[in-house]
Design a protein around this motif. Structure first.
Motif, PDB file in Angstrom:
ATOM      1  N   ASN A  70     -14.445   1.230  58.185  1.00 12.81           N
ATOM      2  CA  ASN A  70     -14.549   0.997  56.516  1.00 12.81           C
ATOM      3  C   ASN A  70     -13.458   0.017  56.058  1.00 12.81           C
ATOM      4  OD1 ASN A  70     -16.855   2.213  55.987  1.00 12.81           O
ATOM      5  ND2 ASN A  70     -16.066   4.195  56.618  1.00 12.81           N
ATOM      6  N   LYS A  78     -11.247  -5.652  58.901  1.00  7.57           N
ATOM      7  CA  LYS A  78     -12.248  -6.856  59.214  1.00  7.57           C
ATOM      8  C   LYS A  78     -13.403  -6.720  60.084  1.00  7.57           C
ATOM      9  CE  LYS A  78     -11.413 -11.336  58.623  1.00  7.57           C
ATOM     10  NZ  LYS A  78     -10.613 -12.523  58.793  1.00  7.57           N
ATOM     11  N   LEU A 118     -15.529  -4.417  59.050  1.00  7.36           N
ATOM     12  CA  LEU A 118     -16.763  -5.135  57.911  1.00  7.36           C
ATOM     13  C   LEU A 118     -17.796  -6.085  58.758  1.00  7.36           C
ATOM     14  CD1 LEU A 118     -17.430  -5.762  55.025  1.00  7.36           C
ATOM     15  CD2 LEU A 118     -15.540  -7.588  55.156  1.00  7.36           C
TER      16      LEU A 118
END
Lengths: 344, 382, 290
Positions: free
Chosen positions: C160, C163, C166
């Protein structure tokens, strides 16, 4: 050509014991291989022809084995609330019949489930089902003897009392029994696949929405396939129980399912001869390799062989060899007979 | 097509190869080398090898060397039967030793009767083995009824009033619970809970929680060493402080001490060998020779409490073959009845046991009670 | 009542390691759509690496743990690159069978190398348990719980807050669009598989000292991981974490109050029940992970 090959193979298998001589060890290997091959044939019906991967297939095999064994041994269980079931031993042949029915009934359950969940979830549900059955066999000791194993299972007796009975106790007799049942199962599958029902199965596998749109009833088709597949596996399990004369919960081991999967996939899923070829190879390979390789090393090899086959000949040995013979590149969809699924 | 020819040729070649080594006398060894009983099975096999080498160094049997054909039964009854089949039909061994666990041995017994090949049972403790009317079974380990009988006089001295059982879910464990339970009731001791554990179970916290809450003063445990280690550790973690007595002779106390540490202190065990106190064994010199050879081969000392059975088993078989005069199953089976020598834990002489006309052979070994105190094995003062 | 509290304590500790197993698998299953049958083998590998590090190499217990986890990471990456990439694009059945083949080879490999006899991993903690009222907890198990929670937190943060995380979440939602957005999806897949395998290895390395280490230990663990993934919903990390504790609770209560023999059946019964009545899992936030 395609008619001759299975017939030739059958003739070879009938003559095999006479050619190899009275070797109980080899006969034993052939019998167990034969039984596992029947299991592979039944798995192929689901995996190869309907596209549903059931990794809990061993559950049907094991249920068949236990039902047949318990029917012919007799048992006594206390169900609580004062209910007691006492079963007197019945003939093994009846056990065989009941095993097939019981396994088929479980197949019906799985078939209905497949309507709700598909793909990876279906795989996991079938594995879970097999594990639950295994744990029940392990823990319901009063009925199944659990890890103490059901021993002294009687051999199958054919014939009718009064006319003449024939107990199949020797290895040679069991070999021909397994061969007979196996041939019967193969014929059933072959007929099924060639019929309208078979085309419906393959239609569902190749393009479900299209099949549904032409009126094929998915649930009914998958359920019938599951029932027949499970019944066959149950029959194989029964043969296993009456041949080995001993059954314990390890019959539900996941590794046996894996063996059958390897036989089907390596041999060629969705073909009629695939599981037979795969079964003979992977059933007899451990016997041939035993003097050379430790069992753990063998399993490493099988795991790697599975991967290599999936890579090199993804459709399996039989289609791969057939392509080589015809010198045609591998086609994207396995087609068994010249008649296409959908008329273009 | 070619694949099948090559396969057949390979099989035939393999058969020819196995037939060619006709000069040695082969003894089949059917033991668990993998699975929950792997530790014990491996100890037994190593003990057997020491015996085989010793016998061969002294000229072998009937002028020929003996050769052990060792197979793994995977701690599983069906596999044990399959292994026996292979040893008898493929390796043509005229006599077997095995199969460690009671359920494993019971699974093999029908094969012995079918093929009329005798087997020396070295570890199994279920009473059924020598009372089922199988004349091809000869056992040197004590049935649990005999263990219970030997333990009976100590019950009063230990002041046992109420006993719970925690046993393995197989013939070994359940048989012990039945036989010991009967003996205890005869002595006026109450039997409380009988908890069962699976062969491969690693987490017994559920059973232990129940046992902790019960009002018994002693827990009798029947299992093999790997599970016993886990049990003692979990008992300590739960703060379970009752007296623990284990049965079955597969405890390998030194392994328990090494792996369970202080959790093992205070536990008592019924064993069939006293390698820590060679002077108290029936043949101290032989005991010391065996232990010395075991250590020389670099094996764990803990294994001696089980490996001696493999050692005595092979020696008993060798005696039988010698007396039979030829390495044939029928002759060997008959010859077992005249075997008479001192094993590492008592005289090995087979008495008739079971239904008349089809008796099995049962020897009467010694049984001892030991205690683990401060990480060492001692004989308890009673 | 005391018994109940003891069961709850046991649940907390077991649940932590189950959560690790589940999170690892849900990432792989969710993001890569691979039915990972090597998960159990990685669990076993983690335990054996721990054993090698502590018992054979004599490393400090607390240093051996990261070594085992790192080993799991590398093994996972290797499997992904060598076995999954060449089969990418094939149907799910083929990849499943490839994973089965790899899992068998790995398990038999550990059997071949280490033998069938179970191995014990010595722990640096005292045997005497911590006694809090009627409840006993061993120090080792407390450590296991702490380590498991720490690793769960780390995994959460990675997914969370970074990068990489993500990118993983983007690949879960829609791999093609993520690729269009510049995400190197191939590398994400390798990273995901490696991370999932590292978590499985961590679970094995943590539970190894509590019980014993043997080659077949991964089989049951793997099936329980599937139960947790299905309970929590595919790709749902929070769901997997909670699912791990729910499974532990079901097992403890089932074993304690129904029958100890059926402890392991709890997981499978849960799978069957959930798939029949709520196939998306109990915490269906089906479109997101994390």
């Amino acid at each position: 050509m395609s008619r001759l090959l299975p017939l030739a193979l059958l003739a070879a298998l009938v003559a095999l014991p006479l050619a190899l001589g009275p070797s109980p060890y080899l006969l034993n290997a052939l019998i167990v291989t034969g039984i596992l091959t029947i299991g592979a044939l039944s798995l192929n019906l689901l995996l190869g022809f309907t596209g549903q991967l059931s990794l809990g297939h061993i559950a049907f095999f094991g249920i068949g084995a236990y039902v047949s064994a318990l029917t012919s041994l007799g048992f006594e269980v206390d169900l609580g609330f004062g209910y007691r079931i006492v079963h007197e031993p019945w003939p093994a042949a009846v056990g065989f019949g009941l095993a097939t029915l019981a396994a088929g009934a479980c197949g019906w359950l799985i078939g209905r489930l497949s309507f709700r969940v598909r793909g990876a979830y279906f795989v996991i549900v079938t594995i879970s089902f097999a594990e639950v059955v295994r744990l029940v066999a392990l823990n319901w000791v009063e009925l199944t003897q659990g890890p103490l194993a059901l021993t002294g299972i009687p051999a199958i007796t054919l014939g009718l009392p009064g006319i003449g009975t024939w107990t199949l106790r020797t290895k040679l007799q069991n070999y021909y029994l397994v061969l007979a049942v196996g041939t019967l199962c193969w014929l059933v599958v072959a007929r099924l696949v060639g019929s309208r029902f078979g085309r419906a199965m393959r239609g569902l596998k190749e393009n479900e929405s299209l099949a549904l749109s032409v009126g094929i009833n998915a649930t009914r088709t998958l359920t019938v396939a599951a029932v027949i597949s499970a019944a066959m596996a149950g029959a194989a399990g029964s043969l296993y129980a009456h041949y080995l004369r001993i059954i314990d919960p390890d019959v539900f081991a996941f590794t046996t399912t894996v063996s059958m999967v390897i036989m089907v996939v390596a041999g060629g899923k969705g073909t009629l001869m695939g599981p037979v070829v795969g079964g003979l190879i992977f059933g007899l390979l451990p016997v041939a390799l035993r003097p050379v390789m430790a069992p753990e090393a063998q399993w490493i090899v099988y795991g790697l062989v599975l991967i290599v086959i999936l890579f090199v000949m993804p459709r399996g040995i039989v289609p791969g060899l057939a392509d080589l013979v015809r010198r045609r590149p591998a086609r994207p969809a396995p087609v068994l007979e010249p008649s296409p699924v959908v008329q273009r | 097509m070619t694949g099948r020819f090559t396969l057949t040729t390979a099989i035939l070649l393999a058969l020819a190869a196995t037939g060619a080594r006709a000069d040695a006398i082969r003894i089949g060894v059917n033991e668990p080398l993998t699975g929950p009983f792997a530790a014990s099975g491996t100890y037994v096999v190593n003990g057997a090898r020491i015996a085989a080498d010793e016998i061969n160094a002294r000229g072998g049997v009937l002028g020929k060397k003996i050769e052990l054909v060792v197979e793994d039964n995977k701690s599983n009854p069906t596999e044990a039967a399959a292994v026996a089949e292979k040893l008898i039909t493929s390796d043509k061994t005229p006599v077997l030793m095995g199969a460690w666990g009671s359920s494993l041995t019971l699974a093999v017994m029908p094969k012995l009767a079918d093929y009329e090949v005798p087997m020396l049972v070295e570890t199994s403790s279920s009473g059924k083995i020598t009372t089922s009317g199988n004349p091809f079974v000869f056992r040197i380990s004590p049935p649990s009824a005999l263990e219970a009988e030997t333990f009976a006089p100590m019950v009063a001295k230990l002041g046992m009033k109420k006993v719970d059982f925690l046993v393995l879910n197989n013939d070994f464990g359940r048989g012990a619970a039945t036989d010991f339970g009967k003996m205890l009731k005869d002595k006026g001791v109450q039997v409380g809970l009988v908890e069962i554990m699976d062969q491969g179970a690693q987490d017994m916290s559920a059973q232990l929680a129940k046992l902790k809450a019960s009002d018994s003063d002693t827990i009798m445990v029947t299992s093999a060493v790997d599970q016993l280690v886990l049990l003692f550790k979990q008992m300590a973690a739960l703060g379970l402080k009752k007296r623990v007595i284990t049965t079955g002779g597969s405890q390998n106390p030194d392994q328990i001490i090494a792996q369970a540490g202080s959790a093992a202190d205070g536990t008592m065990h019924l064993t069939t060998f006293l390698p820590w106190i060679p002077e108290k064994t029936p043949d101290p010199k032989a005991t010391e020779t065996f232990i010395a050879e075991w250590k020389r081969r670099g094996y764990e000392f803990a294994g001696v409490t089980e490996s001696f059975r493999g050692y005595d088993g092979i020696r008993a078989i060798a005696h039988a073959i010698e007396r039979a005069g030829k390495p044939e199953p029928a002759a060997i089976a008959k010859a077992f009845w005249s075997v008479d020598f001192t094993g590492l834990n008592g005289p090995i002489r087979f008495a008739k046991s079971g239904p008349a006309g089809r008796e099995s052979g049962q020897s009467k070994p010694d049984v001892y009670l030991i205690e683990i105190k401060d990480g060492r094995v001692v004989l308890p003062t009673l | 009542m005391d018994q109940l509290i003891q069961h709850l304590v046991n649940t907390a500790i077991l649940g932590g390691t189950y959560a690790l197993l589940g999170i690892g698998l849900t990432l792989i299953f969710g993001i890569m759509n691979v039915v990972n049958f090597t998960h159990g083998a990685l669990y076993t590998v983690g335990a054996y690496l721990m054993y090698l590090a502590v018992a054979a190499l004599g490393l400090n217990f607390f240093l051996a743990l990261p070594v085992a986890i790192l080993g799991g990471l590398l093994f996972g990456a290797a499997i992904e690159i060598l076995l999954l990439r060449p089969f990418r694009g094939q149907d799910i059945d083929t990849t499943m069978l490839v994973m089965i083949g790899a899992g068998i080879a790995l398990q038999s490999g550990t059997l071949w190398i280490f033998g069938g006899v179970a191995k014990a991993i010595p722990s640096p903690f005292p045997e005497a348990p911590l006694q809090i009222g009627p409840v006993s907890v061993s120090w080792l198990r407390l450590f296991v719980l702490g380590a498991a929670l720490a690793l769960i937190g780390l995994a959460y943060a990675l997914i969370n807050r970074t990068k990489l995380g993500l990118a993983m979440r983007a690949a879960f939602q829609d791999a093609d669009t993520a690729a269009l957005m510049g995400v190197n999806v191939r590398r994400i897949y390798t990273a995901t598989f490696a991370m999932g395998s590292a978590l499985a290895a961590a679970a094995g390395a943590l539970l190894g000292p509590v019980y014993v280490v043997y080659p077949q230990m991964g089989g049951l663990a793997e099936l329980k991981a599937f139960a947790i993934v299905i309970l929590g919903g595919l790709g749902n990390v929070t769901g997997a974490a909670i699912g791990g504790f729910i499974l532990a609770l079901a097992e403890e209560l089932g074993a304690g109050y129904v029958s100890s023999g059926y402890r392991d059946a709890m997981g499978f019964l849960i799978i069957i029940a959930v798939l029949l009545y709520k196939p998306t899992g109990l915490f269906a936030k089906a479109e997101r992970i994390g």
